[in-house]
Design an enzyme around this catalytic site. Structure first.
Site, PDB file in Angstrom:
ATOM      1  N   CYS A 114     -11.335   8.103 -38.658  1.00 24.28           N
ATOM      2  CA  CYS A 114     -10.889   7.291 -39.793  1.00 24.28           C
ATOM      3  C   CYS A 114      -9.368   7.281 -39.951  1.00 24.28           C
ATOM      4  O   CYS A 114      -8.817   6.362 -40.563  1.00 24.28           O
ATOM      5  CB  CYS A 114     -11.543   7.781 -41.080  1.00 24.28           C
ATOM      6  SG  CYS A 114     -13.353   7.713 -41.030  1.00 24.28           S
ATOM      7  N   HIS A 247      -7.657   4.518 -46.895  1.00 26.10           N
ATOM      8  CA  HIS A 247      -8.898   4.464 -46.133  1.00 26.10           C
ATOM      9  C   HIS A 247     -10.045   4.250 -47.111  1.00 26.10           C
ATOM     10  O   HIS A 247     -10.146   4.934 -48.127  1.00 26.10           O
ATOM     11  CB  HIS A 247      -9.084   5.768 -45.358  1.00 26.10           C
ATOM     12  CG  HIS A 247     -10.441   5.908 -44.738  1.00 26.10           C
ATOM     13  ND1 HIS A 247     -11.024   4.902 -43.999  1.00 26.10           N
ATOM     14  CD2 HIS A 247     -11.329   6.942 -44.757  1.00 26.10           C
ATOM     15  CE1 HIS A 247     -12.213   5.314 -43.586  1.00 26.10           C
ATOM     16  NE2 HIS A 247     -12.417   6.526 -44.035  1.00 26.10           N
ATOM     17  N   ASN A 277     -17.353   1.919 -45.340  1.00 28.31           N
ATOM     18  CA  ASN A 277     -16.400   2.697 -44.550  1.00 28.31           C
ATOM     19  C   ASN A 277     -16.416   2.174 -43.111  1.00 28.31           C
ATOM     20  O   ASN A 277     -17.388   2.358 -42.392  1.00 28.31           O
ATOM     21  CB  ASN A 277     -16.792   4.181 -44.587  1.00 28.31           C
ATOM     22  CG  ASN A 277     -15.815   5.085 -43.846  1.00 28.31           C
ATOM     23  OD1 ASN A 277     -14.993   4.618 -43.063  1.00 28.31           O
ATOM     24  ND2 ASN A 277     -15.925   6.375 -44.073  1.00 28.31           N
TER      25      ASN A 277
END
Length: 320
Positions: A114, A247, A277
């Site tokens: 990520c 993020h 996500n």
């Protein structure tokens, strides 16, 4: 002369299929209410068999080049962040290079899950300022649906697929560009977020595994610290920031991080409700959306931040 990496354009790409929480609840023991309350996610995009990390990355790159007004042939560096490459090798960045018709350029992948886009951005920034390239495509692209355990309701509801890209150019232009970046890793926390497979161990791809509560705790602390560190490195304070592009992991993490730093929640770009996500793609996806809808304007001070498996985390501050 102060040479910096200036953002010239951005682009993004999403799969055709949208999967709502209600549709997911037909396959997994969950509900729309349960997912929204804990994560803020209402839907995600899931790639079909014809959509790959490289195809999504290529589409995002083309849109970024169009926004920049640059021909693909002028790009001499491609850094692609992904944890879900098309193949073990070669790098997915080289497939994007071929798709764009670029005869020769530096092209490679970065793997930091990520945080991958922040790692890729930092590497590209360093290479541009060092004279190794003049123009770069920095891409975050993922097909995380390929590595999810669709029977694990604690993880499969959290992720989606997509890609985002920005075009950088080395230039000296009135304080614009990337002002500071900071990266970190703590490999001792591998077991908190990982994939239980790989070519040198199980010889299979494996599935994503996560200990959500522990990851949440680390995320709030680490992201607040790295944001402070990055702002100090650029000689700025939270009051100087126009937009935070985080993020998009979990709405609760976004809220908690903003509160810890005393940031106005209205300055935080949130797309987790629509995209879920998307790992390395989430920061450039959110950035591109905020640029295209007019929130992020030329001259704005923007901070990007992310944390992911590794554990890895990082942040960057730039004047758009």
């Amino acid at each position: 002369m102060t040479l910096r990496s200036v953002v010239r354009g951005s682009g993004s790409a999403l799969p055709k299929r949208v999967v709502s929480n209600a549709e997911l609840a037909e396959q997994v023991d969950t509900s729309d209410e349960w997912i929204v309350e804990r994560t803020g996610i209402r839907q995600r995009y899931i790639a079909d068999d014809s959509e790959t990390t490289s195809s999504l990355a290529t589409d995002a790159a083309r849109r970024a080049l169009e926004a920049a007004g640059f021909d693909a042939s002028s790009i001499d560096l491609i850094v692609l962040a992904t944890a879900t490459p098309d193949q073990t090798f070669p790098a997915t960045a080289t497939k994007v290079q071929a798709n764009l018709g670029i005869a020769d350029c530096i092209a490679f992948d970065v793997a930091a899950v990520c945080t991958g886009f922040l790692y890729a951005l930092t590497v590209a920034d360093s290479m541009l300022r060092g004279g190794n390239a003049k123009r770069a495509l920095v891409i975050g692209a993922e097909t995380f649906s390929r590595i999810l355990d669709w029977e694990d309701r604690g993880t499969c509801v959290l992720f989606g697929d997509g890609a985002g890209a920005i075009v950088l150019e080395a230039a000296d232009e009135d304080g614009k560009g990337i002002l500071d970046t900071r990266l970190h890793a703590a490999g001792q926390h591998n077991e908190l977020l990982y994939v239980d497979g790989g070519p040198s161990t199980t010889k299979t791809v494996g599935h994503l595994r996560m200990r959500g509560r522990e990851v949440f705790r680390h995320a709030v602390v680490n992201l607040a610290e790295v944001l402070t560190e990055t702002l100090e490195g650029a000689g700025l304070t939270a009051a100087d920031i126009d937009w935070v592009v985080p993020h998009q992991a979990n709405a609760r993490i976004l809220d908690a991080t903003a509160k810890k730093l005393g940031l106005d929640p209205s300055k935080v770009v949130v797309t987790v409700d629509k995209h879920a996500n998307t790992s390395a793609a989430s920061v450039p996806l959110a950035f591109d959306e905020a640029v295209r809808d007019g929130r992020i304007k030329p001259g704005d001070m923007v901070v990007m931040e992310a944390m992911g498996g590794g554990l890895t985390w990082g942040a960057a501050v730039l004047r758009y």
